[in-house]
Motif scaffolding. Structure first.
Motif, PDB file in Angstrom:
ATOM      1  N   GLN A  67      43.378  31.935  50.924  1.00 31.53           N
ATOM      2  CA  GLN A  67      43.328  32.744  49.704  1.00 31.53           C
ATOM      3  C   GLN A  67      44.725  32.892  49.096  1.00 31.53           C
ATOM      4  OE1 GLN A  67      42.039  33.989  46.878  1.00 31.53           O
ATOM      5  NE2 GLN A  67      40.377  34.882  48.095  1.00 31.53           N
TER       6      GLN A  67
ATOM      7  N   TRP B 229      46.104  31.606  45.485  1.00 31.06           N
ATOM      8  CA  TRP B 229      46.761  32.495  44.501  1.00 31.06           C
ATOM      9  C   TRP B 229      48.108  31.921  44.086  1.00 31.06           C
ATOM     10  CZ3 TRP B 229      45.587  37.646  47.536  1.00 31.06           C
ATOM     11  CH2 TRP B 229      44.268  38.041  47.267  1.00 31.06           C
TER      12      TRP B 229
ATOM     13  N   THR C 235      55.450  33.996  40.509  1.00 26.99           N
ATOM     14  CA  THR C 235      55.371  34.643  41.817  1.00 26.99           C
ATOM     15  C   THR C 235      56.754  35.152  42.207  1.00 26.99           C
ATOM     16  OG1 THR C 235      53.540  33.263  42.538  1.00 26.99           O
ATOM     17  CG2 THR C 235      54.857  34.306  44.264  1.00 26.99           C
TER      18      THR C 235
ATOM     19  N   ASP D 215      52.719  37.731  38.302  1.00 20.46           N
ATOM     20  CA  ASP D 215      51.270  37.877  38.481  1.00 20.46           C
ATOM     21  C   ASP D 215      50.885  37.746  39.953  1.00 20.46           C
ATOM     22  OD1 ASP D 215      51.798  35.202  38.440  1.00 20.46           O
ATOM     23  OD2 ASP D 215      50.400  34.694  36.837  1.00 20.46           O
ATOM     24  N   LEU D 216      51.872  37.418  40.786  1.00 20.80           N
ATOM     25  CA  LEU D 216      51.667  37.455  42.237  1.00 20.80           C
ATOM     26  C   LEU D 216      52.962  37.981  42.860  1.00 20.80           C
ATOM     27  CD1 LEU D 216      49.978  36.802  44.786  1.00 20.80           C
ATOM     28  CD2 LEU D 216      50.875  34.465  44.674  1.00 20.80           C
TER      29      LEU D 216
ATOM     30  N   LYS E  44      52.204  45.599  40.845  1.00 16.46           N
ATOM     31  CA  LYS E  44      50.761  45.883  40.888  1.00 16.46           C
ATOM     32  C   LYS E  44      50.315  46.593  39.607  1.00 16.46           C
ATOM     33  CE  LYS E  44      46.775  46.163  42.952  1.00 16.46           C
ATOM     34  NZ  LYS E  44      45.998  44.971  43.190  1.00 16.46           N
TER      35      LYS E  44
ATOM     36  N   LYS F  59      48.751  40.456  41.574  1.00 15.60           N
ATOM     37  CA  LYS F  59      48.113  40.568  42.880  1.00 15.60           C
ATOM     38  C   LYS F  59      49.225  40.878  43.878  1.00 15.60           C
ATOM     39  CE  LYS F  59      43.924  37.879  42.726  1.00 15.60           C
ATOM     40  NZ  LYS F  59      43.956  37.382  41.327  1.00 15.60           N
TER      41      LYS F  59
ATOM     42  N   ASP G 238      46.107  43.347  47.752  1.00 19.88           N
ATOM     43  CA  ASP G 238      44.927  42.497  47.640  1.00 19.88           C
ATOM     44  C   ASP G 238      44.718  41.709  48.924  1.00 19.88           C
ATOM     45  OD1 ASP G 238      44.175  42.629  44.570  1.00 19.88           O
ATOM     46  OD2 ASP G 238      46.357  42.635  44.730  1.00 19.88           O
TER      47      ASP G 238
END
Ligand code: ZN
Length: 241
Positions: free
Chosen positions: A4, A8, A15, A177-178, A199, A204, A220
């Protein structure tokens, strides 16, 4: 979970990695705050890691930081540091926010590293700000020509945190976004605000840490049953598939 996280990472546009003490202890580097270590037999960091000691107890201050640098030079970045440097070069991640002062991310080849507490990467004169190389400090160059004390570029107790770096880290966290936390229990404020900033702005949140953190309920995904190195190696394998 590793699958997972790898997915991502593939999907994410931006990131940001956040590293804490756990990242360094996997290199074997003792956490200097651990009081049963040799460091505490020789020095009292509580009394020496501050501006007051630099000014009023220069000799012991310098001995303490030369000792810390000598200790630091015994250790090296591990595979996890190198994977992160690789990920930056290949565009998988944008940058690293770190609480660590050992400069292992730089040593591994990472470039966009936001050192929230400064680092031993470089030294400067406390009085005139002239830069000094860590190798020369190691060799004993601890006094500036101006008469000032040469010191590491780390934040001492009694000093302000580097505002520019904090601003830069906040911008990075907002844009992410990560956001992946590696080896931090997220107990040190204000550094621990960045995962929540990310967050709150839609990222995530992944927390890879040996112990549970107070922020796990916002995450997450969490990974506790692997070392950081193992987790990064496993994720890296999935990325290449
Ligand atoms: Zn100077």
């Amino acid at each position: 979970m590793i699958n997972q996280i790898a997915n991502w990472l593939k999907e994410a546009e931006r990131t940001v990695i956040f590293t804490g003490a756990g990242m360094s202890t996997e290199s074997g580097l003792p956490d200097f705050r651990t009081k049963d270590r040799g460091l505490w037999e020789k020095f009292n960091p509580d009394e020496l890691a501050n501006v007051n000691a630099l000014i009023h107890n220069e000799k012991e201050f310098t001995e303490f930081y030369r000792y810390r640098l000598q200790e630091l030079f015994k250790y090296k970045p591990h595979q996890g540091h190198h994977i992160l440097a690789d990920w930056e070069k290949t565009g998988v991640i944008d940058g690293i926010i770190t609480q660590n002062v050992d400069a292992f991310h730089f040593d591994a080849g990472s470039e966009n590293v936001m050192e929230l507490h400064g680092s031993f990467h470089a030294f400067h004169c406390h009085d005139c700000y002239k830069p000094y190389e860590r190798n020369k400090y190691f060799d004993g160059e601890t006094k500036c020509a101006c008469g000032g004390t040469v010191r590491p570029n780390i934040v001492l107790f009694g000093e302000q945190l580097p505002q520019d770096t904090f601003k830069q880290a906040e911008v990075a966290a907002r844009a992410a976004d990560l956001f992946i936390v590696l080896g931090s229990s997220l107990t040190v404020s204000p550094a621990n605000m960045f995962p929540l900033v990310a967050k709150d702005h839609g990222a995530k949140l992944v927390i890879i840490n040996r112990e549970a953190t107070d922020f796990d309920s916002y995450a997450d995904a969490t990974v506790q049953d692997m070392s950081i190195k193992e987790a990064l190696l496993a994720i890296n394998d999935r990325l290449k598939q």
